[in-house]
Design an enzyme around this catalytic site. Structure first.
Site, mmCIF file in Angstrom:
data_model
loop_
_atom_site.group_PDB
_atom_site.id
_atom_site.type_symbol
_atom_site.label_atom_id
_atom_site.label_comp_id
_atom_site.label_asym_id
_atom_site.label_seq_id
_atom_site.Cartn_x
_atom_site.Cartn_y
_atom_site.Cartn_z
ATOM 1 C CE LYS A 1 -41.231 1.720 20.798
ATOM 2 N NZ LYS A 1 -41.489 2.333 19.478
ATOM 3 N N GLY B 1 -34.799 7.470 17.241
ATOM 4 C CA GLY B 1 -35.004 6.638 18.417
ATOM 5 C C GLY B 1 -35.414 5.254 17.962
ATOM 6 N N GLY C 1 -50.162 9.159 12.682
ATOM 7 C CA GLY C 1 -49.625 7.897 13.151
ATOM 8 C C GLY C 1 -50.634 6.810 13.457
ATOM 9 C CB ILE D 1 -44.756 8.201 13.787
ATOM 10 C CG1 ILE D 1 -43.852 8.761 14.883
ATOM 11 C CG2 ILE D 1 -43.968 7.927 12.519
ATOM 12 C CD1 ILE D 1 -42.835 7.749 15.400
#
Length: 292
Positions: free
Chosen positions: A73, A137, A260, A236
């Site tokens: 990501k 993150g 999540g 999540i």
């Protein structure tokens, strides 16, 4: 899906590792079928070492878009041509759009929108609420940004990686400047501060990987006194569907526990719209996620 494939089929990808647990291929391919769209979604086992080649492949093959997950990501940022304002602020991307297949790649982040839509789906409002969020993150930062934009009173961030604290502090400073939300950042190793934050919060969000394999037997909260009848706990992680944290919170009387799956659905729906221009039929797709 094979009956739908043709020489005109447009490809969408997922670049991540590991990918076996991902619900995205099932979710997107079912949505294409429901809407009669000539698209196919494939997951590719890609880590940071292969990422540059994979991104070049998106350009060369005219792949119309891609989802990006761990560990890519943040690593993908310098490989793209443009970023959405949210992705630039968060410093992470989970969706890449190759508009018209021409090779100009724009990165977006839909995790925060997905998380807040999932909470709203469960009747949970964040407006004027105090929220503790563990894990900053890519997903955690995106959620923090959306919480601030959606009017949370306070967002108390905790993270275990000391090396990341300085970079996240820049985001905290920006959010305090851009919104009316008070955003703070502390080290998760400071358990006294962590417990105090949870005691004062309406909502606790775990955006770490604790609860996933190989950490499925661990929980960030182990003190029953931290679980109150007015506390909502949101993890999540979606595999397993009930993490150690959620089981503990439910057992000790939390107001609501949320996994999540809803976030996966709604962040995927936002990515689907960015890539195809169509609304994902979420009511038709939602029941499929429970089959896993």
């Amino acid at each position: 899906m094979s009956e739908r494939l043709s020489g005109h089929t447009l490809l969408v990808s997922l670049l991540a590792t590991p990918i076996r647990h991902s619900l995205s291929p099932k979710m997107h391919n079912e949505a294409y079928a429901k809407l009669g769209l000539d698209y196919a979604y494939l997951a590719f086992e890609v880590g940071t070492e292969q990422l540059a080649d994979a991104v070049q492949g998106i350009r060369a093959l005219g792949i119309r878009g891609s989802n990006v997950s761990m560990p890519n990501k943040e690593a993908i940022l310098p490989l793209l041509d443009d970023l959405s304002p949210a992705a630039e602020l968060v410093g992470a991307v989970n969706t890449v759009v190759n508009k018209d297949g021409k090779g100009h790649l724009v990165g977006h982040i839909t995790d925060g929108i997905g998380a807040l839509r999932a909470l709203a789906d469960e009747g949970v409002s964040v407006k004027n609420k105090i929220i503790t969020l563990a894990g900053v993150g890519g997903a955690g930062k995106a959620i923090a940004v959306q919480l601030a934009f959606d009017g949370a009173k306070e967002v108390r961030l905790f993270n275990r990686q000391a090396t990341r604290l300085s970079s996240v502090q820049k985001l905290v400073t920006k959010l305090n400047q851009l919104t009316r939300t008070k955003v703070t950042l502390q080290d998760l190793e400071d358990q006294t501060a962590f417990k105090e934050a949870i005691r004062e919060s309406h909502l606790f969000i775990d955006a770490t990987s604790v609860g996933m394999k190989p950490l499925e037997n661990l929980s960030l909260i182990t003190d029953p006194e931290l679980i109150r009848p007015d506390l909502v706990v949101f993890d999540i992680v979606y595999s397993p569907a009930e993490t150690k944290l959620l089981a503990f919170a439910r057992q000790h009387g939390a107001q609501k526990v949320i996994n999540g799956l809803g976030m996966v659905l709604y962040q995927g729906a936002e990515a689907f719209k960015l890539i195809t221009g169509q609304d994902m039929p979420v009511d038709a797709i939602k029941p499929l996620l429970g089959d896993e």
